[in-house]
Scaffold this motif. Structure first.
Motif, PDB file in Angstrom:
ATOM      1  N   ARG A   1      25.931  68.069  -1.377  1.00 36.26           N
ATOM      2  CA  ARG A   1      27.058  67.781  -0.477  1.00 36.26           C
ATOM      3  C   ARG A   1      28.003  68.978  -0.414  1.00 36.26           C
ATOM      4  NH1 ARG A   1      28.281  62.534   1.132  1.00 36.26           N
ATOM      5  NH2 ARG A   1      30.514  62.918   1.004  1.00 36.26           N
ATOM      6  N   LEU A   2      28.249  69.622  -1.547  1.00 40.63           N
ATOM      7  CA  LEU A   2      29.106  70.798  -1.556  1.00 40.63           C
ATOM      8  C   LEU A   2      28.503  71.900  -0.683  1.00 40.63           C
ATOM      9  CD1 LEU A   2      31.562  72.387  -2.475  1.00 40.63           C
ATOM     10  CD2 LEU A   2      30.290  72.989  -4.567  1.00 40.63           C
ATOM     11  N   SER A   3      27.218  72.076  -0.782  1.00 40.43           N
ATOM     12  CA  SER A   3      26.537  73.069   0.052  1.00 40.43           C
ATOM     13  C   SER A   3      26.747  72.763   1.536  1.00 40.43           C
ATOM     14  CB  SER A   3      25.045  73.090  -0.287  1.00 40.43           C
ATOM     15  OG  SER A   3      24.364  74.007   0.528  1.00 40.43           O
ATOM     16  N   VAL A   4      26.628  71.498   1.908  1.00 37.90           N
ATOM     17  CA  VAL A   4      26.823  71.080   3.301  1.00 37.90           C
ATOM     18  C   VAL A   4      28.282  71.286   3.722  1.00 37.90           C
ATOM     19  CG1 VAL A   4      26.817  69.077   4.861  1.00 37.90           C
ATOM     20  CG2 VAL A   4      24.904  69.457   3.282  1.00 37.90           C
TER      21      VAL A   4
ATOM     22  N   GLY B   1      37.795  62.841  -0.858  1.00 38.71           N
ATOM     23  CA  GLY B   1      36.668  61.920  -0.807  1.00 38.71           C
ATOM     24  C   GLY B   1      35.354  62.548  -0.368  1.00 38.71           C
ATOM     25  N   LEU B   2      35.290  63.869  -0.363  1.00 41.96           N
ATOM     26  CA  LEU B   2      34.061  64.544   0.041  1.00 41.96           C
ATOM     27  C   LEU B   2      33.070  64.679  -1.113  1.00 41.96           C
ATOM     28  CD1 LEU B   2      35.748  67.280   2.222  1.00 41.96           C
ATOM     29  CD2 LEU B   2      34.329  65.402   3.059  1.00 41.96           C
ATOM     30  N   LEU B   3      33.588  64.760  -2.317  1.00 42.95           N
ATOM     31  CA  LEU B   3      32.761  64.808  -3.528  1.00 42.95           C
ATOM     32  C   LEU B   3      33.212  63.688  -4.450  1.00 42.95           C
ATOM     33  CD1 LEU B   3      32.831  68.651  -4.313  1.00 42.95           C
ATOM     34  CD2 LEU B   3      30.972  67.351  -3.253  1.00 42.95           C
ATOM     35  N   SER B   4      32.273  63.167  -5.225  1.00 44.33           N
ATOM     36  CA  SER B   4      32.648  62.093  -6.147  1.00 44.33           C
ATOM     37  C   SER B   4      31.926  62.258  -7.483  1.00 44.33           C
ATOM     38  CB  SER B   4      32.330  60.729  -5.530  1.00 44.33           C
ATOM     39  OG  SER B   4      30.983  60.695  -5.098  1.00 44.33           O
TER      40      SER B   4
ATOM     41  N   ASP C   1      30.432  75.230 -13.276  1.00 42.86           N
ATOM     42  CA  ASP C   1      29.099  75.609 -12.791  1.00 42.86           C
ATOM     43  C   ASP C   1      29.090  75.720 -11.267  1.00 42.86           C
ATOM     44  OD1 ASP C   1      28.111  75.408 -15.410  1.00 42.86           O
ATOM     45  OD2 ASP C   1      27.362  73.371 -15.102  1.00 42.86           O
ATOM     46  N   LEU C   2      29.595  74.679 -10.612  1.00 45.51           N
ATOM     47  CA  LEU C   2      29.580  74.669  -9.147  1.00 45.51           C
ATOM     48  C   LEU C   2      30.521  75.716  -8.574  1.00 45.51           C
ATOM     49  CD1 LEU C   2      29.283  70.891  -8.234  1.00 45.51           C
ATOM     50  CD2 LEU C   2      27.496  72.616  -8.461  1.00 45.51           C
TER      51      LEU C   2
ATOM     52  N   THR D   1      39.591  74.190  -5.247  1.00 45.03           N
ATOM     53  CA  THR D   1      38.855  73.781  -4.040  1.00 45.03           C
ATOM     54  C   THR D   1      38.014  72.549  -4.325  1.00 45.03           C
ATOM     55  OG1 THR D   1      38.793  76.029  -3.155  1.00 45.03           O
ATOM     56  CG2 THR D   1      37.087  74.506  -2.382  1.00 45.03           C
ATOM     57  N   LEU D   2      37.312  72.549  -5.434  1.00 42.73           N
ATOM     58  CA  LEU D   2      36.466  71.394  -5.776  1.00 42.73           C
ATOM     59  C   LEU D   2      37.298  70.151  -6.010  1.00 42.73           C
ATOM     60  CD1 LEU D   2      33.853  73.168  -8.065  1.00 42.73           C
ATOM     61  CD2 LEU D   2      33.549  72.379  -5.709  1.00 42.73           C
TER      62      LEU D   2
END
Length: 138
Positions: free
Chosen positions: A65-68, A45-48, A26-27, A37-38
């Protein structure tokens, strides 16, 4: 938790809380990035996302957070710089829905990007000159 199938992907939602959850696909589709990439952002450690077996389940906070992260990349910041910005927001208890930049950070980044632009323009001039020389010699 309910899983709704939409085309070839699923949106997972928790009906008891009205919360929305997203799969990695989805993302990736929404933001135009690869699954790799995800996973890379997760490794750094940017996404959890939480795990449901082997599936990654992202919540709205991860999506924000992904958007940022992607906005920071678009503006030329490194992942280290983005991580620091996200960590600062986390320490302040503010969800990272926007890229918070100080005037100093903005000025520094403008200088950095202008320098890169100048270097790229010089490289283009040199390459075009070499191309012209080779074309004239042919």
């Amino acid at each position: 938790m309910n899983k709704e199938i939409r085309g070839d992907y699923a949106v997972v939602s928790d009906a008891s809380e009205g919360a929305k959850f997203f799969t990695i696909g989805d993302l990736a589709r929404e933001f135009g990035v690869t699954l790799r990439t995800l996973r890379f952002y997760e490794d750094r450690g940017l996404l959890s996302p939480r795990r449901d077996g082997t599936a990654r389940i992202y919540d709205v906070r991860d999506r924000d957070r992904l958007s940022v992260i992607l906005k920071g990349k678009q503006l030329g910041f490194t992942l280290t710089e983005i991580r620091a910005m996200l960590a600062e927001d986390r320490l302040n208890g503010v969800p990272a829905a926007n890229l918070k930049l100080s005037l100093d950070q903005i000025e520094d980044q403008i200088r950095h990007l202008e320098q890169q632009k100048e270097e790229i323009e010089q490289a283009l001039i040199e390459l075009k000159s070499r191309r012209a020389s080779l074309a004239a010699a042919a």
